[in-house]
Design a protein around this motif. Structure first.
Motif, mmCIF file in Angstrom:
data_model
loop_
_atom_site.group_PDB
_atom_site.id
_atom_site.type_symbol
_atom_site.label_atom_id
_atom_site.label_comp_id
_atom_site.label_asym_id
_atom_site.label_seq_id
_atom_site.Cartn_x
_atom_site.Cartn_y
_atom_site.Cartn_z
ATOM 1 N N ALA A 1 0.840 -1.155 0.201
ATOM 2 C CA ALA A 1 0.044 0.148 -0.148
ATOM 3 C C ALA A 1 1.077 1.369 -0.015
ATOM 4 O O ALA A 1 0.722 2.253 -0.709
ATOM 5 N N LEU A 2 1.865 1.297 0.779
ATOM 6 C CA LEU A 2 2.782 2.339 0.812
ATOM 7 C C LEU A 2 3.471 2.652 -0.405
ATOM 8 O O LEU A 2 3.839 3.670 -0.831
ATOM 9 N N ARG A 3 3.981 1.451 -1.155
ATOM 10 C CA ARG A 3 4.607 1.448 -2.110
ATOM 11 C C ARG A 3 3.767 2.126 -3.383
ATOM 12 O O ARG A 3 4.259 2.843 -4.414
ATOM 13 N N LYS A 4 2.546 1.899 -3.419
ATOM 14 C CA LYS A 4 1.556 2.534 -4.315
ATOM 15 C C LYS A 4 1.523 3.854 -4.315
ATOM 16 O O LYS A 4 1.657 4.767 -5.375
ATOM 17 N N LEU A 5 1.526 4.595 -3.123
ATOM 18 C CA LEU A 5 1.541 5.867 -2.955
ATOM 19 C C LEU A 5 2.894 6.540 -3.325
ATOM 20 O O LEU A 5 2.978 7.500 -3.883
ATOM 21 N N GLN A 6 4.083 5.883 -2.884
ATOM 22 C CA GLN A 6 5.517 6.125 -3.380
ATOM 23 C C GLN A 6 5.514 6.441 -4.726
ATOM 24 O O GLN A 6 5.880 7.220 -5.162
ATOM 25 N N GLU A 7 5.010 5.391 -5.458
ATOM 26 C CA GLU A 7 5.077 5.233 -6.926
ATOM 27 C C GLU A 7 4.226 6.287 -7.671
ATOM 28 O O GLU A 7 4.603 6.855 -8.885
ATOM 29 N N SER A 8 3.215 6.472 -7.237
ATOM 30 C CA SER A 8 2.168 7.638 -7.745
ATOM 31 C C SER A 8 3.076 9.039 -7.694
ATOM 32 O O SER A 8 2.955 9.637 -8.502
ATOM 33 N N LEU A 9 3.556 9.176 -6.334
ATOM 34 C CA LEU A 9 4.213 10.541 -6.425
ATOM 35 C C LEU A 9 5.526 10.501 -7.118
ATOM 36 O O LEU A 9 5.832 11.620 -7.496
ATOM 37 N N GLY A 10 5.909 9.282 -7.309
ATOM 38 C CA GLY A 10 7.418 9.226 -7.980
ATOM 39 C C GLY A 10 7.144 9.589 -9.576
ATOM 40 O O GLY A 10 7.981 10.306 -10.082
ATOM 41 N N ARG A 11 5.901 9.194 -10.206
ATOM 42 C CA ARG A 11 5.573 9.653 -11.385
ATOM 43 C C ARG A 11 5.247 10.995 -11.661
ATOM 44 O O ARG A 11 5.773 11.702 -12.603
ATOM 45 N N LEU A 12 4.788 11.810 -10.683
ATOM 46 C CA LEU A 12 4.551 13.033 -10.305
ATOM 47 C C LEU A 12 5.862 13.777 -10.507
ATOM 48 O O LEU A 12 6.054 14.615 -10.964
ATOM 49 N N GLN A 13 6.636 13.372 -9.541
ATOM 50 C CA GLN A 13 7.786 13.866 -9.342
ATOM 51 C C GLN A 13 8.865 13.901 -10.552
ATOM 52 O O GLN A 13 9.514 14.822 -11.075
ATOM 53 N N ASP A 14 8.929 12.797 -11.366
ATOM 54 C CA ASP A 14 9.708 12.683 -12.652
ATOM 55 C C ASP A 14 9.082 13.758 -13.681
ATOM 56 O O ASP A 14 9.922 14.019 -14.586
ATOM 57 N N ALA A 15 7.747 13.735 -13.838
ATOM 58 C CA ALA A 15 7.176 14.664 -14.732
ATOM 59 C C ALA A 15 7.690 16.299 -14.411
ATOM 60 O O ALA A 15 8.035 17.120 -15.321
ATOM 61 N N HIS A 16 7.648 16.486 -13.039
ATOM 62 C CA HIS A 16 8.094 17.857 -12.638
ATOM 63 C C HIS A 16 9.514 17.995 -13.087
ATOM 64 O O HIS A 16 9.636 19.240 -13.426
ATOM 65 N N VAL A 17 10.245 17.132 -12.609
ATOM 66 C CA VAL A 17 11.652 17.310 -12.894
ATOM 67 C C VAL A 17 11.836 17.621 -14.529
ATOM 68 O O VAL A 17 12.729 18.621 -15.031
ATOM 69 N N LEU A 18 11.354 17.140 -15.612
ATOM 70 C CA LEU A 18 11.165 17.277 -16.863
ATOM 71 C C LEU A 18 10.826 18.727 -17.222
ATOM 72 O O LEU A 18 11.211 19.382 -17.973
ATOM 73 N N GLY A 19 9.763 19.170 -16.717
ATOM 74 C CA GLY A 19 9.170 20.367 -16.519
ATOM 75 C C GLY A 19 10.132 21.394 -16.365
ATOM 76 O O GLY A 19 10.313 22.380 -16.980
ATOM 77 N N CYS A 20 10.957 21.285 -15.214
ATOM 78 C CA CYS A 20 11.886 22.056 -14.886
ATOM 79 C C CYS A 20 12.949 22.409 -15.683
ATOM 80 O O CYS A 20 13.341 23.318 -16.150
ATOM 81 N N TRP A 21 13.355 21.093 -16.243
ATOM 82 C CA TRP A 21 14.419 21.204 -17.291
ATOM 83 C C TRP A 21 14.079 21.860 -18.575
ATOM 84 O O TRP A 21 14.855 22.812 -19.027
ATOM 85 N N LEU A 22 12.690 21.649 -19.080
ATOM 86 C CA LEU A 22 12.147 22.305 -20.309
ATOM 87 C C LEU A 22 12.172 23.774 -19.726
ATOM 88 O O LEU A 22 12.377 24.721 -20.801
ATOM 89 N N GLU A 23 11.658 24.068 -18.580
ATOM 90 C CA GLU A 23 11.664 25.693 -18.463
ATOM 91 C C GLU A 23 13.218 26.257 -18.360
ATOM 92 O O GLU A 23 13.283 27.518 -19.031
#
Length: 288
Positions: A207-229
């Motif tokens: 259950a905790l891993r699902k939360l972690q992975e959900s936020l991991g996908r969000l963080q990965d996308a955010h990092v790409l967005g910062c690079w593009l900025e």
């Protein structure tokens, strides 16, 4: 037979050094696995070692922190390139500007990869091995003490996560959500140790891993967005307006993706998931 605490410490230690040879050779996957093993061992040392605040444990934790930091930037660039390739595949048209952005991202990833082995060679691996050998020689804590520590750590981790989630609310706070992700990961490692000490498998780690992975996908996308900025700003400074506009459009797409992932995370009802996980980890608490 060795006590459960000592067995777990030995298993976690083997996890570090099993990946070391290929990691030093620059194998990206092995570096990632070694960093994961280092994080899990850091949690285990604080919970299972005889003197968790002693000199040897402090030194080992310091080196393990260096291991987890080595390769972090390269891993982020690897994931960003993968996500950008997926975006280009979905978009279909590979414009010159998009191709230029991909070359820049791939170049940054390749440069970071070349530095990985040197970063690992700077880590005091020999010192880490000595400290861990001495810690294991003293053995782990008795089971009763381990359970007390695990209970305290689980309750403290749960409270911290709920407090962070309450502070964030439903707003999109990338930095705050990243801290929640780290907290979920640490609490998951605590749940895994609990299962191993009890010699049973519970639903809490998954259950905790699902939360972690959900936020991991969000963080990965955010990092790409910062690079593009950053690329948009550099292109505008150099007078490459077409490239700057493309980078900004791609950033807007990634921001929309982050918002979608955030809504999916909120739909999971993370507070309820955390409460159920804690009840599984500490059954007597829910009964009280």
């Amino acid at each position: 037979m060795p006590d459960p605490a000592t067995q777990i410490l030995k298993q976690r230690t083997r996890g570090i050094f099993r990946h070391l040879p290929k990691a030093l050779a620059g194998d990206e996957l092995q570096i990632h696995q070694m960093r994961v093993a280092a994080r899990r061992l850091r949690v285990a040392l604080r919970l299972l070692a005889r003197k968790p605040r002693g000199k040897r444990v402090r030194r080992a934790l310091g080196v393990l922190r260096d291991v987890t930091r080595a390769g972090g930037g390269s891993r982020d660039l690897d994931v960003s390139l993968m996500l950008f390739d997926e975006r280009l595949h979905e978009a279909g048209a590979a414009t010159p500007e998009r191709k230029s952005l991909r070359r820049s991202l791939a170049g940054a990833r390749n440069r970071s990869r070349r530095l990985l082995p040197e970063a690992l060679l700077d880590v005091e691996i020999a010192s880490l091995r000595r400290q861990l050998s001495a810690i294991q020689a003293h053995g782990g804590e008795p089971v009763f003490t381990v359970f007390v520590r695990l209970r305290k750590r689980a309750e403290k981790g749960h409270l911290a996560l709920v407090t962070q989630l309450d502070a964030i609310g439903e707003s999109f706070d990338a930095a705050g959500l990243h801290r929640v992700r780290i907290g979920c990961r640490r609490l998951r490692y605590v749940a895994e140790i609990l299962d191993e000490v009890r010699d049973q498998e519970s639903a809490a780690p998954a259950a905790l891993r699902k939360l972690q992975e959900s936020l991991g996908r969000l963080q990965d996308a955010h990092v790409l967005g910062c690079w593009l900025e950053g690329e948009a700003a550099k292109a505008a400074t150099r007078g490459r307006q077409a490239l700057a506009q493309t980078a900004r459009r791609e950033q807007e797409f990634v921001v929309a993706r982050c918002q979608q992932l955030h809504r999916a995370f909120l739909a999971m009802e993370p507070r309820a998931v955390l409460t159920r996980a804690l009840a599984v980890m500490i059954p007597s608490r829910s009964a009280a």
